[in-house]
Design an enzyme around this catalytic site. Structure first.
Site, PDB file in Angstrom:
ATOM      1  N   THR A  82       0.825  -1.220   0.000  1.00  0.00           N
ATOM      2  CA  THR A  82       0.000   0.000   0.000  1.00  0.00           C
ATOM      3  C   THR A  82       0.853   1.262   0.000  1.00  0.00           C
ATOM      4  O   THR A  82       0.537   2.237  -0.684  1.00  0.00           O
ATOM      5  CB  THR A  82      -0.920   0.018   1.247  1.00  0.00           C
ATOM      6  OG1 THR A  82      -1.873  -1.039   1.110  1.00  0.00           O
ATOM      7  CG2 THR A  82      -1.654   1.327   1.388  1.00  0.00           C
ATOM      8  N   HIS A 195      -9.444  -4.445   3.806  1.00  0.00           N
ATOM      9  CA  HIS A 195      -8.116  -5.064   3.879  1.00  0.00           C
ATOM     10  C   HIS A 195      -8.261  -6.569   4.011  1.00  0.00           C
ATOM     11  O   HIS A 195      -9.151  -7.047   4.713  1.00  0.00           O
ATOM     12  CB  HIS A 195      -7.352  -4.500   5.083  1.00  0.00           C
ATOM     13  CG  HIS A 195      -5.898  -4.854   5.110  1.00  0.00           C
ATOM     14  ND1 HIS A 195      -5.425  -6.035   5.649  1.00  0.00           N
ATOM     15  CD2 HIS A 195      -4.817  -4.189   4.647  1.00  0.00           C
ATOM     16  CE1 HIS A 195      -4.106  -6.056   5.518  1.00  0.00           C
ATOM     17  NE2 HIS A 195      -3.713  -4.952   4.909  1.00  0.00           N
ATOM     18  N   HIS A 256      -4.123  -1.652  -4.707  1.00  0.00           N
ATOM     19  CA  HIS A 256      -3.576  -2.913  -5.236  1.00  0.00           C
ATOM     20  C   HIS A 256      -4.657  -3.983  -5.176  1.00  0.00           C
ATOM     21  O   HIS A 256      -5.732  -3.760  -4.630  1.00  0.00           O
ATOM     22  CB  HIS A 256      -2.342  -3.359  -4.440  1.00  0.00           C
ATOM     23  CG  HIS A 256      -2.586  -3.419  -2.952  1.00  0.00           C
ATOM     24  ND1 HIS A 256      -3.420  -4.341  -2.365  1.00  0.00           N
ATOM     25  CD2 HIS A 256      -2.114  -2.641  -1.938  1.00  0.00           C
ATOM     26  CE1 HIS A 256      -3.440  -4.139  -1.061  1.00  0.00           C
ATOM     27  NE2 HIS A 256      -2.661  -3.110  -0.772  1.00  0.00           N
TER      28      HIS A 256
HETATM   29  C1  GP9 Z   1      -2.152  -0.154   6.752  1.00  0.00           C
HETATM   30  C2  GP9 Z   1      -2.684  -0.227   5.379  1.00  0.00           C
HETATM   31  C3  GP9 Z   1      -2.508  -1.596   4.789  1.00  0.00           C
HETATM   32  O1  GP9 Z   1      -1.879   1.108   7.243  1.00  0.00           O
HETATM   33  O2  GP9 Z   1      -2.369   0.826   4.564  1.00  0.00           O
HETATM   34  O3  GP9 Z   1      -1.371  -1.794   4.019  1.00  0.00           O
HETATM   35  P1  GP9 Z   1      -1.193  -3.180   3.197  1.00  0.00           P
HETATM   36  O4  GP9 Z   1      -1.112  -4.291   4.213  1.00  0.00           O
HETATM   37  O5  GP9 Z   1      -2.410  -3.345   2.299  1.00  0.00           O
HETATM   38  O6  GP9 Z   1       0.045  -2.994   2.406  1.00  0.00           O
END
Ligand code: GP9
Length: 428
Positions: A82, A195, A256
């Site tokens: 991210t 997520h 992503h």
């Molecule tokens: C956490 C969020 C997730 O702050 O931005 O990141 P990711 O695990 O999807 O790389």
């Protein structure tokens, strides 16, 4: 990896800039709100699952007369997931493949979007409802150009979804901050609820799933992204109520993929659901939507493009020039040159162009690679991919050179006034 000459630099600058082109300056002087959505893939857009609209709010946002929707837009990450989506989108540079870019280059500024807008009178803040040190954000953000980071510490975290603050509360509680920001503002908001592994409280399961999709990543993802879509819809209504909507350009994109095509269960479900092979191109396809209030645009752009292209594209719309940094992307609205080099899930040398996908072999032997046409999914003769394979490697090597030169490269191009600003922020 070669040297990077002044001539290359001049060429790259020229390539990324448009003097007066399509939609140049239509957002001039307006606020800019960028929402990076966790795990938002393009396949859910305008999608009806057994008659149920998965993302009704994003869909009506796209249908709005003032929106441009880029439906062949791709992710481009390195090691930082991210956070690399953020880095690439704001700086138009390929991310590092050694470490997450925010860690490896935490003390460096690359003169990306926040800096450019600040030089043009904007206030630039970033908002995200999770721990500030995650992905090394709190150390990297000041050098990225953000003046303030509103993080988990500033929000009242009630109900946790996924890792932290739920998206509805995130947007609701962010509003007072947006109102507080000096205008014109640039606010970068990063959502969280969708997520992986998308396990949400049962009460948020709104989509009625077929039995075979219950308790699968795919089924749970539909629920999660539906929830995030609802949160975005409520936020847009709130922006209207607060009188911010009519004076703010809003860009929304996915960071992503959510469902990996390298995972057997996901790959099978998605292939069955889509009716064609779920491969890298569908997996990495994320939407980009840009809304410019008061403009009659209503367009879908289907050129192949990626997160590298966000910076030049949004600068063109905002009518702001990048006079300092180098951009590896292009203004999608004003280029015929569609090209996306990859280096992570598809290895270095891989690319997507307007007609085909080339997937470099994992053993590094070119002739073991595979390639297919985007539309028909039929195989492509590997000979036809040689030129763009070389181009993919060259682009990444040049970008790596800029990374390795670090801030020195960009700083040397700053005027006195701006370097004072940067020195004040050096070291986070
Ligand atoms: C956490 C969020 C997730 O702050 O931005 O990141 P990711 O695990 O999807 O790389």
């Amino acid at each position: 990896e070669g040297e990077f000459t002044e001539e290359d630099l001049a060429h790259l600058r020229k390539r990324a800039m448009v003097d007066n082109g399509k939609l140049t300056g239509i957002g001039k002087g307006k606020n800019l709100l960028v929402i990076q959505v966790e795990g938002l893939q393009n396949f859910v857009i305008n999608e009806y699952y057994d008659g149920q609209e998965v993302t009704p709010n994003l869909n009506s946002f796209i249908k709005d007369n003032s929106s441009i929707y880029f439906d062949r837009y791709y992710q481009l990450l390195g090691r930082g997931n991210t956070s690399d989506a953020e880095f690439v989108s704001n700086n138009s540079l390929y991310p590092s493949m050694e470490d997450p870019t925010y860690t490896q280059y935490q003390d460096i500024t690359f003169c990306g979007l926040p800096w450019i807008l600040r030089d043009n009178g904007y206030t630039s803040w970033v908002l995200h409802g999770y721990k500030p040190e995650f992905w090394n954000r709190s150390a990297a953000y000041p050098n990225q150009g953000f003046e303030r980071f509103i993080s988990e510490e500033n929000y009242n975290v009630g109900e946790v979804i996924a890792l932290g603050l739920n998206d509805k509360d995130f947007f609701k509680q962010s509003l007072p901050y947006l109102k507080e920001m000096e205008k014109p503002f640039h606010a970068f908001m990063i959502t969280l609820s969708s997520h992986t592994p998308f396990t949400m409280p049962e009460k948020y399961h709104v989509i009625k799933l077929r039995p075979e999709h219950k308790d699968t990543m795919f089924g749970n993802y539909l629920q999660a992204i539906h929830y995030t879509d609802e949160a975005i819809g409520e936020f847009i209504e709130d922006l209207k109520k607060e009188g911010l909507y009519d004076d703010t350009v809003i860009a929304i994109y996915g960071d992503h993929f959510a469902l990996s095509s390298m995972d057997e269960a996901n790959e099978k479900i998605m292939t069955d659901y889509l009716g064609y092979q779920y491969d890298y191109d569908s997996m990495m396809n994320i939407p980009l939507i840009i809304h410019v209030p008061g403009e009659e645009i209503n367009e879908t752009v289907s050129k192949v493009s990626c997160q590298l292209d966000f910076l030049p594209t949004i600068l063109n719309i905002m009518g702001v020039k990048n006079e300092k940094g180098v951009m590896f992307g292009k203004d999608i609205l004003n280029t015929e040159d569609s090209f996306v080099a990859q280096q992570t899930y598809m290895l270095k040398g891989s690319f997507i162009d307007n007609e085909k996908v080339f997937v470099m072999s994992r053993d590094g032997v070119y002739k073991h690679s595979r390639a297919y046409y985007l539309d028909t999914r039929e195989p492509v003769d590997l000979e036809k991919c040689k030129e763009n394979y070389n181009r993919a490697i060259e682009e990444i090597n040049k970008s790596n050179y800029v990374l390795r030169q670090g801030g020195r490269f960009s700083l040397s191009h700053l005027s006195g006034k701006d370097s004072t600003k940067l020195v004040a922020h050096a070291g986070g």
